[in-house]
Design an enzyme around this catalytic site. Structure first.
Site, short mmCIF file in Angstrom:
data_model
loop_
_atom_site.label_atom_id
_atom_site.label_comp_id
_atom_site.label_asym_id
_atom_site.label_seq_id
_atom_site.Cartn_x
_atom_site.Cartn_y
_atom_site.Cartn_z
N CYS A 78 99.38 56.22 25.54
CA CYS A 78 100.76 56.04 25.99
C CYS A 78 101.33 57.38 26.46
O CYS A 78 101.06 58.42 25.85
CB CYS A 78 101.60 55.47 24.85
SG CYS A 78 103.38 55.54 25.12
N CYS A 81 104.77 60.01 23.81
CA CYS A 81 104.84 61.08 22.80
C CYS A 81 103.71 62.10 23.00
O CYS A 81 102.54 61.72 23.01
CB CYS A 81 104.74 60.49 21.40
SG CYS A 81 106.08 59.35 20.99
N CYS A 453 120.13 69.31 28.82
CA CYS A 453 118.95 68.56 28.41
C CYS A 453 117.69 69.12 29.08
O CYS A 453 116.60 68.60 28.87
CB CYS A 453 119.11 67.08 28.74
SG CYS A 453 119.41 66.73 30.48
#
EC number: 2.1.1.190
Length: 588
Positions: A78, A81, A453
């Site tokens: 995936c 992460c 951010c």
């Protein structure tokens, strides 16, 4: 090193956001993304330019000694992460070191400042309050999948049934939805052929109230594989025209009665689930855009309502499916508490008679947090839906000293009569447009807070602020995204007392010339595609896609001097990447 070469090396460090610095046994330096310090990795060199090499990760030959944490079974496959195999304290050290290095490089010896220890997220697992899952297949012509994009892939989807950054309700809704549509044999939307029905599943859950909203995003075309039906010449021409306009060529072909039955069955499956939270709404959103993004082209309520409530720092917020809201509710409380502490310090009354500008205000969370302690807050946000949500939430919280304005900060600043005494900046990832930053500086406020951010954008803007008389007082990172490479940073700035106040105004015609194209340079588009998809796109490809989308290119833009130049056509896969970038920069 040569392009295409396969090599091995040790990861010495990682630069923000996820650029691993790999040293080969021959002493050559290569950037390889999605790596961790201490790993030994194999990679394929995919770019060599001006003596600098970049590689694509092939395999982790040996784990880092730091990798001692448990991982979910999707880790590595995936694309979500990157740091999950590291203990949380190790993740925080990496992020803090990365940001500290960029801040030090930007500030140099211009001023003395305090770099405070990074603040951690209250939750490391099950912290997300929103997920956008994609429909697809895990491999070509495989069974229907629903989850996250496979790392480095535009097409393949990993069904993340054991995802750890969400709680059990997300996983239950995901798997129930997948099982239902597999049983019904419904096709997903194919990103190259532009055929199919299922696109995304949007799930939002409030941490404080436990309320859940679920939205299924589909096309309006028949879910049978229309690609198997051979279209006539007229149909082919019409389809090509629609694709040029960014529209699915088979839109509007769905049988509405069958669709109604299909969606009613899905709704009943969700209502039958045993969830810890409370299901407040089940929705269906139509989206016939060819871009692989969640876009609202009409939403209907299948059950309940199209909003739910979340609480932050004693305030209550109404959230719709597409409202911007921080994805880590408990982490957002830490972030906004940090900003408030930086602003008020030891004097809770310091803003009592002051007007505060909250620029890039989103749904007005910061503005509403400051409203009780100041005279007035003016929020500016370019997304109209977010501005309307901010107004509604201010009324919900009985705050009558908030004003929210919709529009580009660069232009809206000229329309506000009341000047600010304090400014809070919370810009998007690309930071602040240079012309807007100049106007902000020219207000000459004594103090500012910058919430970022993306630390690379922050470092760039800090250099400008320091050059114009501001100094950095404090810096503190707040980890809002455990197990990922991302981090928030809060900076407090003060104006040096001897800085002259210089008023600089722009000519009206200069302002009117400001367009999104100024921001979306070719280098920015290339950077966006490279960062998101890991591939390079040529300038000529970008020009082709711009023309395809009807954007003005100028009469002689990029014209070859050859009499009959051979123009290489942009591959369809890269067309989609570039279109995604054009939408990101709001050009289409």
């Amino acid at each position: 090193m040569k392009k295409g070469q396969i090599a091995e090396g040790n990861v010495t460090t990682v630069e923000f956001p996820n650029k691993g610095i790999v040293m080969t046994d021959e002493g050559e330096r290569v950037i390889v993304k999605n790596t961790i310090p201490g790993q030994r990795v194999s990679f394929a060199v995919n770019k060599v330019r001006k003596g600098k090499a970049e590689g694509r990760l092939l395999e982790t030959v040996k784990k880092s000694p730091r990798e001692t944490a448990d991982t979910c079974r999707h880790f590595g496959q995936c694309g979500g992460c990157t740091y999950q195999s590291l203990p949380y304290e190790e993740q925080l050290k990496i992020k803090e070191t990365q940001v500290r290095g960029m801040i030090e490089q930007a500030i140099g010896d211009a001023c003395a400042y305090e770099f405070l220890p990074i603040r951690h997220s209250p939750r490391v697992l099950a912290y997300r309050n929103k997920m956008e899952f994609s429909f697809g297949d895990e491999y070509k012509d495989g069974p229907l999948a629903l989850g996250m994009h496979k790392r480095g892939s535009f097409y393949d989807i990993v069904t993340v049934e054991d995802c750890r950054i969400v709680d059990g309700d997300f996983r239950a809704i995901l798997m129930a939805t997948l099982a239902y549509f597999r049983e019904q044999e419904i096709f997903f939307y194919h990103r190259l052929r532009h055929t199919g029905y299922l696109r995304h599943l949007l799930v939002r859950k409030a941490v404080k109230t436990g309320e859940i909203l679920v939205d299924l995003i589909t096309t309006t075309q028949d879910w049978r594989n229309v690609q198997e039906q051979e279209p006539d010449e007229r149909a082919k021409i019409e389809a090509a025209l629609l694709e040029k306009q960014g529209r699915c060529p088979h839109a509007g072909t769905v049988n509405e009665e069958k669709e109604k039955q299909l969606l009613a069955g899905w709704k009943d499956v969700l209502l039958a689930l045993s969830l810890e939270g409370t299901l407040k709404g089940v929705l269906h959103t139509k989206n016939d855009s060819v871009a692989d993004v969640v876009k609202n082209e009409g939403t209907e309520v299948l059950f309940g309502q199209d909003y739910f409530y979340e609480e932050l720092l004693g305030l209550r917020f109404q959230i719709s499916p597409f409202s911007f809201f921080q994805t880590n509710s408990l982490g957002a409380e830490v972030l906004y508490s940090t900003a408030r502490e930086f602003i008020l310090g030891d004097n809770p009354d310091m803003l009592a008679d002051k007007t505060v500008y909250d620029l890039y205000s989103g749904t007005g969370t910061i503005a509403q947090m400051l409203a009780p302690v100041c005279k007035k807050v003016v929020g500016v946000e370019i997304i109209e839906e977010a501005v309307e949500a901010a107004k509604e939430n201010a009324a919900l919280n009985h705050l009558d000293n908030c004003e929210f304005l919709a529009g580009d900060v660069l232009k809206v600043l000229d329309t506000i009569e009341e000047r600010p005494d304090y400014i809070v900046l919370d810009p998007p990832r690309d930071g602040i447009h240079p012309k807007a930053l100049e106007k902000i500086i020219n207000y000459g406020v004594d103090h500012m807070i910058y919430i970022s951010c993306k630390p690379t954008s922050l470092a760039r803007d800090l250099e400008v602020l320091l050059a114009r008389g501001y100094v950095v007082d404090k810096v503190q990172c707040v980890d809002m995204f455990p197990n990922t490479v991302h981090v928030e940073t809060v900076v407090k700035l003060s104006l040096k007392k001897d800085t002259p106040k210089i008023e600089v105004t722009m000519e009206p015609e200069e302002e009117s010339n400001y367009t999104p194209q100024e921001k979306a340079t070719y280098s920015k588009i290339k950077e966006y595609v490279k960062d998101k998809y890991g591939v390079n796109v040529h300038t000529s490809y970008i020009a082709q896609v711009k023309r395809m989308c009807g954007l003005d290119m100028g009469e002689n833009y990029n014209k070859s001097k050859k009499e009959n130049p051979e123009v290489k056509q942009c591959p369809q896969e890269k067309v989609e990447y570039i279109k995604d970038a054009l939408r990101h920069f709001k050009l289409i």
